[in-house]
Design a protein around this motif. Structure first.
Motif, PDB file in Angstrom:
ATOM      1  N   PRO A  12       0.827  -1.217   0.000  1.00  0.00           N
ATOM      2  CA  PRO A  12       0.000   0.000   0.000  1.00  0.00           C
ATOM      3  C   PRO A  12       0.855   1.258   0.000  1.00  0.00           C
ATOM      4  N   GLY A  13       0.335   2.321  -0.592  1.00  0.00           N
ATOM      5  CA  GLY A  13       0.995   3.614  -0.495  1.00  0.00           C
ATOM      6  C   GLY A  13       1.051   4.061   0.953  1.00  0.00           C
ATOM      7  N   GLY A  14       2.163   4.681   1.346  1.00  0.00           N
ATOM      8  CA  GLY A  14       2.302   5.155   2.719  1.00  0.00           C
ATOM      9  C   GLY A  14       2.707   4.098   3.717  1.00  0.00           C
ATOM     10  N   ASP A  15       2.860   2.867   3.286  1.00  0.00           N
ATOM     11  CA  ASP A  15       3.298   1.787   4.167  1.00  0.00           C
ATOM     12  C   ASP A  15       4.715   2.084   4.671  1.00  0.00           C
ATOM     13  N   PRO A  16       5.053   1.707   5.918  1.00  0.00           N
ATOM     14  CA  PRO A  16       6.416   1.961   6.419  1.00  0.00           C
ATOM     15  C   PRO A  16       7.511   1.343   5.566  1.00  0.00           C
ATOM     16  N   ARG A  17       7.175   0.339   4.780  1.00  0.00           N
ATOM     17  CA  ARG A  17       8.194  -0.322   3.961  1.00  0.00           C
ATOM     18  C   ARG A  17       8.695   0.546   2.811  1.00  0.00           C
ATOM     19  N   TRP A  18       8.057   1.698   2.597  1.00  0.00           N
ATOM     20  CA  TRP A  18       8.573   2.622   1.590  1.00  0.00           C
ATOM     21  C   TRP A  18       9.803   3.376   2.087  1.00  0.00           C
ATOM     22  N   GLU A  19      10.160   3.219   3.354  1.00  0.00           N
ATOM     23  CA  GLU A  19      11.349   3.852   3.915  1.00  0.00           C
ATOM     24  C   GLU A  19      12.453   2.814   4.074  1.00  0.00           C
ATOM     25  N   PHE A  20      13.646   3.121   3.568  1.00  0.00           N
ATOM     26  CA  PHE A  20      14.799   2.266   3.816  1.00  0.00           C
ATOM     27  C   PHE A  20      15.124   2.281   5.308  1.00  0.00           C
ATOM     28  N   LEU A  21      15.625   1.176   5.837  1.00  0.00           N
ATOM     29  CA  LEU A  21      16.142   1.185   7.203  1.00  0.00           C
ATOM     30  C   LEU A  21      17.561   1.745   7.213  1.00  0.00           C
TER      31      LEU A  21
END
Length: 493
Positions: free
Chosen positions: A468-477
């Motif tokens: 989904p859009g906006g999911d935390p997985r769109w951010e690299f760790l």
């Protein structure tokens, strides 16, 4: 940040000039062991340091998938929906494609993406903060400093999009956590700056770069950065910030000295910075090749790497079907996997929807110029910005049609408006920039979902078909080594 800076200073800055194989100043003088005053004693030395940054964009790292900006482009498109793995090949980039590497703090790939851009920033800082005192012509100092400022802005722009949340103009100021802002190379534990602060620094650097680069003529060496590239990047940043007026203005200004590719150029292999449409790219000569870490060792149709022989890269079949039959771009992919006109390396396999967009020098040389900015992007930025501005649909259609007509002699100007027009422009972006590293950033800036369904993506290879859009997985760790070394860093969810 201490850990990252120590790592950066431990790396020798390779300062090979792109047009020569001769050794230059910083080739034998690493930043870890020299006095910066000595390095920047003259503009000749400073220019060698700048060439070191240019060279970093395609210098090999510790493993085959660490090939500078080319590798970053592959990673970012592997996270999208338009680039398709046809098999698991020999394993390279598989975990990126599966949405694993960028969400694993101990991932070598995740750490490389972080370190690569901070390495550029660190070297750019040395130039920005020292070149004014060098002996030499003021015009030379300005051009060197201006290019370094663009590099710093470009690196922060990439980092904040990867490691921070998306910029949202409706939520100004964007106080969500971004990335540490390093404008001098003092070793310190720096916290994450706010997304708004990072973008403010990017805009300042680009404004200063535009001033410094005005009047600079790079001749024909498009690995160097001139004012058109600074303005093109400003248009790219403004589009991401949803500043439609600025995006359209700078897109128009940036493209003035270029011309769109001919159909013949378009199917010639995307490997030559001299093509008039190219605004900025790495120019690579044969004795500077990086073999199996090269962009063309993974994305070309013809280089004889194991990865390409077994895993030719393909286009999303749904996107392919959107391309008109008379559009020159349709010729870059083979839906049948049986077209013998498509080159493959010796012992290579054919796969449906495989590409011939990118061609290496030949099957034994992974050499080719890598595109970072092209004139077509400026037309698409202008079109999208005007379509989103309200009341400028006609102007948006005009800008879009220039590009469409160049790619398809049978193209008819759009009659769409509103959301339908915006969607048409975004589809054109997908057609135009397949494999050039745009798709992950486009999905994220638009807060769109990843959707690989109803296409030739497979669950077995992709692992992840929807996000989904906006999911935390769109951010690299953030890399675990940075977290361990820098107590001021707060990890992403």
């Amino acid at each position: 940040m201490k850990n990252i800076i120590r790592n950066i200073f431990a790396i020798t800055v390779s300062a090979l000039c792109f047009n020569s194989c001769k050794k230059d100043y910083l080739e034998t003088a690493p930043t870890s062991s020299i006095n910066s005053t000595l390095v920047f004693q003259t503009t000749t030395n400073a220019f060698a340091a700048l060439n070191g940054i240019h060279r970093l964009l395609y210098t090999s790292g510790a493993s085959q998938d660490q090939g500078g900006e080319g590798s970053a482009m592959i990673n970012l498109d592997m996270l999208g929906d338009d680039l398709v793995m046809t098999t698991s090949g020999n394993g390279w980039y598989n975990n990126t494609y599966k949405w694993v590497d960028h969400r694993t703090a101990n991932s070598v790939t995740d750490a490389y993406m972080y370190l690569f851009y901070y390495q550029i920033i660190s070297n750019a800082n040395l130039i920005i903060n020292n070149v004014d005192a060098a002996e030499g012509e003021t015009a030379d100092k300005n051009s060197i400093k201006g290019q370094a400022l663009v590099y710093r802005a470009w690196s922060y722009f990439n980092l904040v999009q990867m490691f921070g949340k998306r910029y949202d103009a409706a939520s100004k100021p964007n106080n969500q956590s971004g990335v540490p802002l390093l404008t001098s190379n003092l070793i310190a534990s720096l916290p994450r700056a706010k997304v708004e602060e990072v973008y403010a620094q990017i805009l300042k650097d680009l404004a200063d770069a535009t001033t410094n680069l005005t009047g600079y003529n790079r001749d024909e060496d498009k690995s160097q950065i001139d004012v058109s590239v600074a303005k093109g990047l400003k248009a790219r940043v403004a589009l991401t910030m949803q500043d439609w007026t600025t995006a359209a203005q700078y897109a128009v200004e940036a493209r003035q000295v270029y011309s769109l590719m001919s159909p013949d150029d378009y199917i010639s292999g995307f490997n030559d910075t001299s093509i008039p449409e190219w605004m900025w790219g790495s120019h690579q000569i044969s004795d500077q090749q990086e073999y199996f870490s090269s962009f063309f060792a993974y994305m070309s149709a013809n280089f004889g790497s194991t990865n390409i022989r077994t895993n030719p890269k393909a286009i999303n079949s749904t996107l392919y079907n959107m391309i008109p039959a008379s559009d020159i771009r349709k010729q870059l992919w083979d839906p049948t996997g049986a077209n013998s006109d498509f080159p493959i390396p010796p012992s290579g396999v054919r796969r449906p929807y495989m590409n011939r967009k990118f061609l290496a020098a030949n099957s034994s040389l992974s050499v080719g110029d890598v595109p970072y900015m092209r004139m077509s992007e400026m037309f698409l930025i202008e079109a999208e910005a005007k379509a989103r501005s309200g009341g400028q649909d006609a102007a948006a259609r005009d800008a879009l049609f220039v590009l469409q007509k160049a790619r398809d002699e049978n193209a008819v100007k759009s009659v769409n408006s509103g959301a339908a027009l915006i969607n048409e422009i975004l589809v054109q972006r997908r057609m135009e920039f397949w494999g050039e590293g745009f798709r992950f950033f486009d999905l994220k800036r638009l807060n769109l979902p990843l959707d690989r369904t109803n296409s030739n993506h497979t669950q077995a290879l992709a692992n992840v078909l929807t996000i989904p859009g906006g999911d935390p997985r769109w951010e690299f760790l953030f890399p675990q080594a940075e977290i361990n070394a820098n107590p001021a860093i707060v990890q992403n969810p």
